[in-house]
Design a protein around this motif. Structure first.
Motif, PDB file in Angstrom:
ATOM      1  N   ILE A   1      -2.686   3.677 -43.762  1.00  0.00           N
ATOM      2  CA  ILE A   1      -4.209   3.245 -43.607  1.00  0.00           C
ATOM      3  C   ILE A   1      -4.526   2.988 -45.231  1.00  0.00           C
ATOM      4  CG2 ILE A   1      -6.445   3.652 -42.808  1.00  0.00           C
ATOM      5  CD1 ILE A   1      -5.067   5.307 -40.796  1.00  0.00           C
ATOM      6  N   LEU A   2      -4.786   1.417 -45.269  1.00  0.00           N
ATOM      7  CA  LEU A   2      -5.243   1.063 -46.900  1.00  0.00           C
ATOM      8  C   LEU A   2      -6.709   0.501 -46.582  1.00  0.00           C
ATOM      9  CD1 LEU A   2      -4.355   0.761 -49.839  1.00  0.00           C
ATOM     10  CD2 LEU A   2      -3.304  -1.653 -48.864  1.00  0.00           C
ATOM     11  N   GLY A   3      -7.489   0.922 -47.761  1.00  0.00           N
ATOM     12  CA  GLY A   3      -8.617   0.035 -47.953  1.00  0.00           C
ATOM     13  C   GLY A   3      -8.989   0.119 -49.551  1.00  0.00           C
ATOM     14  N   THR A   4      -9.264  -0.838 -50.022  1.00  0.00           N
ATOM     15  CA  THR A   4      -9.614  -0.998 -51.573  1.00  0.00           C
ATOM     16  C   THR A   4     -10.840  -1.587 -51.819  1.00  0.00           C
ATOM     17  OG1 THR A   4      -8.533  -3.050 -52.110  1.00  0.00           O
ATOM     18  CG2 THR A   4      -7.008  -1.187 -51.808  1.00  0.00           C
ATOM     19  N   MET A   5     -11.107  -1.540 -53.183  1.00  0.00           N
ATOM     20  CA  MET A   5     -12.199  -2.243 -53.694  1.00  0.00           C
ATOM     21  C   MET A   5     -11.860  -3.565 -54.253  1.00  0.00           C
ATOM     22  SD  MET A   5     -14.862  -0.305 -53.357  1.00  0.00           S
ATOM     23  CE  MET A   5     -15.357   1.531 -53.305  1.00  0.00           C
ATOM     24  N   ALA A   6     -12.795  -4.460 -54.139  1.00  0.00           N
ATOM     25  CA  ALA A   6     -12.496  -5.846 -54.553  1.00  0.00           C
ATOM     26  C   ALA A   6     -12.342  -6.228 -56.005  1.00  0.00           C
ATOM     27  CB  ALA A   6     -13.677  -6.716 -53.921  1.00  0.00           C
ATOM     28  N   ASP A   7     -12.962  -5.140 -56.737  1.00  0.00           N
ATOM     29  CA  ASP A   7     -12.880  -5.482 -58.067  1.00  0.00           C
ATOM     30  C   ASP A   7     -11.657  -4.684 -58.688  1.00  0.00           C
ATOM     31  OD1 ASP A   7     -13.720  -2.626 -57.816  1.00  0.00           O
ATOM     32  OD2 ASP A   7     -15.668  -2.954 -58.957  1.00  0.00           O
ATOM     33  N   LYS A   8     -10.861  -4.091 -57.934  1.00  0.00           N
ATOM     34  CA  LYS A   8      -9.508  -3.573 -58.347  1.00  0.00           C
ATOM     35  C   LYS A   8      -8.246  -4.631 -58.223  1.00  0.00           C
ATOM     36  CE  LYS A   8     -11.222   0.568 -58.886  1.00  0.00           C
ATOM     37  NZ  LYS A   8     -11.305   1.198 -60.401  1.00  0.00           N
ATOM     38  N   ASP A   9      -7.263  -4.132 -58.738  1.00  0.00           N
ATOM     39  CA  ASP A   9      -6.029  -5.056 -58.540  1.00  0.00           C
ATOM     40  C   ASP A   9      -5.298  -4.758 -57.259  1.00  0.00           C
ATOM     41  OD1 ASP A   9      -3.837  -6.417 -58.834  1.00  0.00           O
ATOM     42  OD2 ASP A   9      -3.112  -5.742 -60.984  1.00  0.00           O
ATOM     43  N   TYR A  10      -5.950  -5.113 -56.159  1.00  0.00           N
ATOM     44  CA  TYR A  10      -5.516  -4.763 -54.852  1.00  0.00           C
ATOM     45  C   TYR A  10      -4.063  -5.457 -54.600  1.00  0.00           C
ATOM     46  CZ  TYR A  10      -7.937  -8.938 -53.498  1.00  0.00           C
ATOM     47  OH  TYR A  10      -8.637 -10.132 -53.461  1.00  0.00           O
TER      48      TYR A  10
ATOM     49  N   ARG B   1     -18.757  -3.146 -52.425  1.00  0.00           N
ATOM     50  CA  ARG B   1     -17.709  -3.641 -53.112  1.00  0.00           C
ATOM     51  C   ARG B   1     -16.113  -3.856 -52.520  1.00  0.00           C
ATOM     52  NH1 ARG B   1     -17.483   0.923 -56.820  1.00  0.00           N
ATOM     53  NH2 ARG B   1     -15.601  -0.006 -57.663  1.00  0.00           N
ATOM     54  N   GLY B   2     -16.293  -3.400 -51.188  1.00  0.00           N
ATOM     55  CA  GLY B   2     -14.917  -3.389 -50.563  1.00  0.00           C
ATOM     56  C   GLY B   2     -14.335  -4.680 -50.568  1.00  0.00           C
ATOM     57  N   ALA B   3     -12.828  -4.537 -50.506  1.00  0.00           N
ATOM     58  CA  ALA B   3     -12.099  -5.816 -50.313  1.00  0.00           C
ATOM     59  C   ALA B   3     -11.999  -6.438 -49.060  1.00  0.00           C
ATOM     60  CB  ALA B   3     -10.811  -5.670 -51.102  1.00  0.00           C
ATOM     61  N   ASP B   4     -12.007  -7.545 -48.681  1.00  0.00           N
ATOM     62  CA  ASP B   4     -11.707  -8.063 -47.430  1.00  0.00           C
ATOM     63  C   ASP B   4     -10.203  -7.717 -47.080  1.00  0.00           C
ATOM     64  OD1 ASP B   4     -10.982  -9.856 -45.405  1.00  0.00           O
ATOM     65  OD2 ASP B   4     -12.256 -11.623 -46.169  1.00  0.00           O
ATOM     66  N   PRO B   5      -9.996  -7.196 -45.901  1.00  0.00           N
ATOM     67  CA  PRO B   5      -8.780  -6.709 -45.377  1.00  0.00           C
ATOM     68  C   PRO B   5      -7.810  -7.718 -45.125  1.00  0.00           C
ATOM     69  CG  PRO B   5     -10.483  -5.466 -44.249  1.00  0.00           C
ATOM     70  CD  PRO B   5     -11.251  -6.650 -44.900  1.00  0.00           C
ATOM     71  N   ARG B   6      -8.275  -9.027 -44.751  1.00  0.00           N
ATOM     72  CA  ARG B   6      -7.457 -10.132 -44.673  1.00  0.00           C
ATOM     73  C   ARG B   6      -6.603 -10.463 -46.007  1.00  0.00           C
ATOM     74  NH1 ARG B   6     -12.054 -14.188 -42.402  1.00  0.00           N
ATOM     75  NH2 ARG B   6     -12.979 -13.108 -44.371  1.00  0.00           N
ATOM     76  N   GLU B   7      -7.475 -10.257 -47.069  1.00  0.00           N
ATOM     77  CA  GLU B   7      -6.555 -10.507 -48.564  1.00  0.00           C
ATOM     78  C   GLU B   7      -5.525  -9.320 -48.923  1.00  0.00           C
ATOM     79  OE1 GLU B   7      -7.249 -12.759 -51.095  1.00  0.00           O
ATOM     80  OE2 GLU B   7      -8.114 -13.945 -49.522  1.00  0.00           O
ATOM     81  N   LEU B   8      -5.942  -8.208 -48.239  1.00  0.00           N
ATOM     82  CA  LEU B   8      -4.994  -7.234 -48.307  1.00  0.00           C
ATOM     83  C   LEU B   8      -3.726  -7.282 -47.524  1.00  0.00           C
ATOM     84  CD1 LEU B   8      -7.034  -3.833 -48.144  1.00  0.00           C
ATOM     85  CD2 LEU B   8      -6.560  -5.470 -50.204  1.00  0.00           C
ATOM     86  N   ALA B   9      -3.892  -8.008 -46.340  1.00  0.00           N
ATOM     87  CA  ALA B   9      -2.886  -8.330 -45.426  1.00  0.00           C
ATOM     88  C   ALA B   9      -1.952  -9.305 -45.944  1.00  0.00           C
ATOM     89  CB  ALA B   9      -3.484  -9.005 -44.088  1.00  0.00           C
ATOM     90  N   LYS B  10      -2.475 -10.209 -46.668  1.00  0.00           N
ATOM     91  CA  LYS B  10      -1.619 -11.479 -47.242  1.00  0.00           C
ATOM     92  C   LYS B  10      -0.501 -10.734 -48.295  1.00  0.00           C
ATOM     93  CE  LYS B  10      -3.566 -13.757 -50.274  1.00  0.00           C
ATOM     94  NZ  LYS B  10      -4.267 -14.790 -50.932  1.00  0.00           N
TER      95      LYS B  10
END
Length: 649
Positions: free
Chosen positions: A314-323, A346-355
């Motif tokens: 289960i992953l959730g990151t900040m958008a200003d990190k090297d996700y 500041r949360g990153a978009d999960p769609r970006e993480l999915a890619k």
């Protein structure tokens, strides 16, 4: 000042962003009597491992019989985690008292740029540790070191755990540049210790230590035969640094060998490779791997300690990190991957993480969830679950799992203001909102505002009674009275007191009761209010798409008739008012009442409001999605309702 009012005030300081520099902190500390001059410190900087090293040092010195203060950041859930004495969280009443005292000092200082949240709590903690008569304070930097607010102290020892790439927009884009910022905590003649391995970064630390004539110890040995309470191979290096520090400081602070062993064995530090065993035997691993170095450490632990298990990640990151790097490091080990937005601007978009996760692991199922609660529910039957990506995200998980206090104040971890908009986050939507079936709104400041201002309305009504008062003066005193309000229940007597404070000293005689009654009645009419231009188009588009609409407001019995005369009531499927319900935001009950009226699960409701503590934090605590609407301010939140429909999928 109550605790909730103190937290609201601290939230308001986020508007001043995150500033690097010592001037404000020094001015504020001086105004409060230089509390740092009466305390002893061990100052800890570094990219990763700061918190764990601080926890070990605190545990060792407490086992030795010292009264130990601990200052760390960020917090997982409750603000009080940041300030502890003998591992007891600062009491709510002490937070309220110290915040009130600090606010008064800030008002008296007047001149100069306003202090930030971190500058204020740094000085608050110094005063508290002094009051508590701490023998030693374990003192963690917030960001960097050289210009970090914590760097106003002269410690017994300066520690730099390691130097990795993180916060490059503030600290530099190379390891030597970042090392120079962290080496800024080195003081003349004060011992400095580090476990830094990178040659370029270490050469900078050596150079600065020589310039400051500070004896340098590069710790390379292992903690060896000592039992360590914290999990993970990397903790041996942190323990070795703590051990070396204790030994170097033996002439000043003697610690018996038995206390060292007991301290290391009993160290605890939540959210860092924390294993939680469920009643059914399932394992949940919580780890705040918020940057690539942390993700690499976690990946190594999964390979070495859990080699026979493939986790659900289960992953959730900040958008200003090297996700992208975080995904590449963690996704390959996972059997399933659940991605969730973080309850953060500041949360990153999960769609970006999915890619990136799919690129790193083409076999695993990758599922996007609307929030952490849904992610945990989807993974409820998995025998081994790893929750990671951000300390903030781990805090959310701990709340959902019942492992943390109910004081949800994670929003205070945000940098604030335009800082949140840097880098990749600047072009990304603040949240990925999927599965939303209803949207609720705060009213005042979100949908409508006094027009042209509160003071102008007060002055207009006062003039009808032959009382001439400048609108600007009324605006100023109303703002002060509103900020200072205590235990405000939105009753008629509360509003009456607020009006009296607003007029205090501006008229020859205090306002008569008839003037107050006229003001109260006037605010129930359409005349003193302006509906923001973006409200109706937003409502119409959401209704066209089948989204239910509601109001959740800390208001009194004027709200329903006011919405009617403003021709707004027809939009809403639910109107929930604190005076009618008997509870106020941020209490979960008022948000749950809205969910019940809307016949919609909380996780499928998005709440929009302008208060970080009442609207954003309250809604999140109740399981709703939430966004701040901060009109006229450059922040990573909504600045117009025009953008809202586009964010909802």
């Amino acid at each position: 000042m109550t605790y909730s009012q103190a937290i609201e005030y601290l939230y308001s300081l986020r508007l001043f962003g995150m500033k690097l520099g010592l001037d404000n902190t020094l001015r504020l500390a001086a105004a409060m009597g230089h509390p740092q001059d009466r305390l002893r410190f061990i100052h800890v900087a570094g990219t990763n491992g700061k918190g764990s090293t601080c926890a070990m040092l605190e545990s060792i010195y407490r086992a030795a019989g010292l009264r130990v203060g601990l200052f760390t950041s960020p917090h997982l859930v409750s603000f009080a985690e940041r300030i502890q004495v003998d591992r007891r969280l600062i009491r709510h009443e002490d937070v309220a008292r110290l915040t009130d005292e600090t606010r008064a000092v800030i008002a008296a200082l007047a001149a100069g740029s306003p202090p930030t949240f971190f500058e204020v709590i740094t000085v608050m903690s110094l005063k508290y540790f002094g009051e508590q008569k701490c023998d030693l304070v374990i003192w963690e930097t917030g960001l960097g070191g050289r210009l970090d607010a914590t760097n106003i102290v002269t410690p017994q020892a300066s520690l730099i755990t390691n130097v990795q790439l993180d916060h490059q927009q503030w600290l530099g884009h190379t390891l030597p540049e970042i090392a120079r910022e962290k080496a800024g905590i080195i003081k003349p003649g004060v011992p400095v210790l580090t476990t830094t391995e990178d040659a370029g970064a270490l050469s900078v630390i050596v150079e600065v230590a020589q310039q400051q004539k500070a004896p340098l110890t590069v710790v390379t040995e292992s903690s060896g035969q000592y039992e360590i309470g914290l999990a993970g191979e990397h903790q041996k290096k942190n323990a070795a640094l703590a051990l070396a520090t204790v030994r170097i400081l033996q002439p000043q602070i003697n610690v018996a060998e038995a206390a060292i062993r007991e301290g290391l064995r009993t160290t605890r530090w939540d959210g860092r490779l924390q294993v939680v065993e469920q009643a059914d035997g399932r394992l949940i691993l919580l780890d705040g791997a918020h940057n690539p170095a942390g993700a690499q450490t976690l990946a190594g632990t999964l390979r070495n300690r859990f080699q026979d298990r493939r986790p659900a990640l289960i992953l959730g990151t900040m958008a200003d990190k090297d996700y992208a790097a975080i995904c590449r490091l963690l996704a390959p080990a996972a059997a399933k991957i659940f991605l969730s937005p973080i309850a953060s601007d500041r949360g990153a978009d999960p769609r970006e993480l999915a890619k990136f996760c799919r690129e790193a692991n083409a076999v695993a199922d990758v599922v996007i969830c609307p929030n952490i609660a849904q992610a945990l529910a989807r993974a409820a039957r998995e025998p081994f679950v790893v929750v990671t990506g951000s300390i903030h995200f781990v805090g959310e998980a701990m709340e959902e799992l019942g492992l943390a206090s109910s004081d949800s104040e994670r929003g205070l971890n945000e940098y604030g203001a335009a800082d949140m908009l840097r880098g990749a986050a600047a072009s990304a939507a603040p949240h990925f909102l999927s599965g939303i079936r209803a949207v609720t709104f705060d009213v005042g400041g979100t949908l409508i505002e006094p027009w042209p201002s509160v003071g102008s309305v007060y002055a207009k009504v006062a003039a009808m009674y032959g009382v001439e008062v400048a609108a600007e003066a009324l605006d100023r005193q109303f703002a002060q009275a509103w900020t200072a309000k205590r235990n405000f229940s939105y009753s008629i007597s509360d509003w009456s007191d607020l009006v009296r404070q607003t007029f205090a000293g501006l008229t020859v005689m205090p306002p008569e009761e008839s003037l107050f009654n006229a003001l109260y009645d006037h605010f129930a009419t359409a005349d003193p209010w302006r509906i923001f231009d973006d409200v109706a188009p937003c409502f119409q588009e959401l209704r066209r798409r089948g989204i239910k609409l509601g109001v959740i407001s800390n208001w009194d019995n004027r709200l329903r008739p006011l919405l009617k005369v403003l021709h707004m009531d027809g939009y809403f499927d639910a109107i929930v008012i604190s005076a009618e319900l008997g509870s106020q935001k941020p209490d979960r009950a008022i948000f749950q009442a809205a969910a019940d009226q809307l016949s919609t699960p909380p996780e499928a409701i998005l709440h929009i409001g302008d208060s970080a503590s009442e609207d954003f934090a309250g809604a999140r605590a109740a399981g709703l999605q939430s966004l701040l609407l901060t009109r006229g301010q450059a922040r990573a939140s909504l600045s117009s309702l025009k953008t809202l429909p586009a964010l909802i999928r």
